[in-house]
Enzyme design. Structure first.
Site, PDB file in Angstrom:
ATOM      1  CG  ASP A 173      44.166  31.142  35.042  1.00  0.00           C
ATOM      2  OD1 ASP A 173      43.446  31.291  36.034  1.00  0.00           O
ATOM      3  OD2 ASP A 173      45.281  31.692  34.901  1.00  0.00           O
ATOM      4  CG  ASN A 181      43.895  42.961  38.923  1.00  0.00           C
ATOM      5  OD1 ASN A 181      43.174  43.696  38.246  1.00  0.00           O
ATOM      6  ND2 ASN A 181      43.551  41.741  39.258  1.00  0.00           N
ATOM      7  CG  HIS A 186      41.933  45.696  41.632  1.00  0.00           C
ATOM      8  ND1 HIS A 186      41.997  44.330  41.578  1.00  0.00           N
ATOM      9  CD2 HIS A 186      42.786  46.061  42.628  1.00  0.00           C
ATOM     10  CE1 HIS A 186      42.817  43.873  42.503  1.00  0.00           C
ATOM     11  NE2 HIS A 186      43.321  44.912  43.152  1.00  0.00           N
ATOM     12  CG  ASP A 190      37.002  45.048  37.653  1.00  0.00           C
ATOM     13  OD1 ASP A 190      37.496  43.953  37.999  1.00  0.00           O
ATOM     14  OD2 ASP A 190      36.516  45.872  38.453  1.00  0.00           O
ATOM     15  CD  GLU A 216      43.301  35.037  37.618  1.00  0.00           C
ATOM     16  OE1 GLU A 216      44.458  34.721  37.943  1.00  0.00           O
ATOM     17  OE2 GLU A 216      42.484  35.543  38.412  1.00  0.00           O
TER      18      GLU A 216
END
Length: 301
Positions: A173, A181, A186, A190, A216
């Site tokens: 993670d 973010n 975002h 990404d 994630e």
């Protein structure tokens, strides 16, 4: 377009080859039905075939029947060339699997039209196969990162559980990803996910399958030994943290926490058992300060 001509008469075969070659087909010739069947089984088999009805060895209809029974893919368009034009003969040939037939002596333009119709059928089938492949890919891969999605990686894990041998999972993670973010948007998030997936994928071997488990989180299902898997998880951690990730105009330092779980011959019968153990180890890594690998104790059944 490659096309097979199966004709035992030297004269007829040369005439056919000369005519068809003028229409921009790459011609492969055989002189009997056995050779034709052999050619149509190859990986690079022609997509179209003109078969004489009566040949030494297998007849044209017999070759048709074998092709259809085997389900040779991609589809082969077969035209029977015959002097037998009674309705019963036509029915026999089409029932055997021929797509069309042409009576001898044939008209060149009619042959050309029949072959063009065959090419249209092949083109349509190719479009269908491409669409099916795209749908299969979409159903099994994450749209953003291109790695396998949660559904597919879960299927892989369950299929491996039923096999003997080493089996383990790595769950990772990204640390403090929400802040990426929230701070940079975002699009930056990404970009981070895509780059992380690429770095992970670049380290995989034939023993490993990588999937995006959600948000994630990523999951690696592996057939490595427990010792190898722990070392591999550390390699993945270093690959993620080793260099900043470009996200638009900024370069971000990204780390991840890892949980590792192995079957260790304990008789684990469900992938969820390994997943739970890896997930617990992952959250222990978070509690201990993040950017680290924690290996779980061998899970019970």
């Amino acid at each position: 377009m490659r096309i097979l001509i199966a004709e035992d008469s030297n004269v007829s075969r040369h005439v056919l080859e000369s005519i068809v070659s003028k229409w921009d087909y790459q011609v492969i010739t055989t002189t009997d039905g056995n050779q034709a069947w052999e050619a149509l089984q190859r990986a690079d088999a022609p997509r179209m075939a003109i078969l004489d009805w009566m040949m030494p060895g297998l007849t044209g209809p017999e070759v048709c029947k074998l092709v259809r029974e085997k389900g040779v893919e991609p589809y082969t368009y077969i035209l029977l060339l015959t002097s037998r034009t009674q309705k019963e003969d036509v029915i026999e040939g089409m029932t055997a699997g021929a797509d069309d037939y042409l009576a001898k002596p044939f008209d060149q333009q009619e042959l050309n039209v029949r072959l063009r119709a065959g090419r249209r059928i092949i083109d349509l089938q190719d479009e269908l196969l491409r669409a099916q492949a795209a749908l299969r890919y979409q159903a099994t891969h994450d749209a953003l990162t291109g790695v396998t999605n949660r559904g597919r990686i879960s299927e892989v894990l369950e299929s491996y559980v039923s096999e003997a041998g080493h089996l383990g999972v790595i769950m990772l993670d990204l640390d403090k990803f929400k802040a990426v973010n929230d701070t940079f948007g975002h699009a930056a998030g990404d970009a981070v996910l895509v780059t992380v997936a690429q770095r992970l994928a670049g380290a995989l071997s034939e023993k490993d399958v990588l999937g995006r488990y959600g948000g994630e989180e990523f999951l690696v299902v592996s057939r490595r030994t427990p010792e190898e898997l722990a070392e591999f998880a550390e390699t993945l951690r270093e690959r993620i943290a080793g260099a900043p990730i470009a996200a638009g105009d900024v370069r971000l330092s990204v780390t991840a926490s890892f949980g590792v779980a192995n079957r260790n011959g304990s008789g684990v019968s469900h992938g969820n058992t390994l997943m739970k153990a890896a997930d617990d180890a992952l959250y222990q890594a978070k509690r201990e300060g993040r950017d680290r690998v924690v290996v779980a104790a061998s899970p019970e059944r």
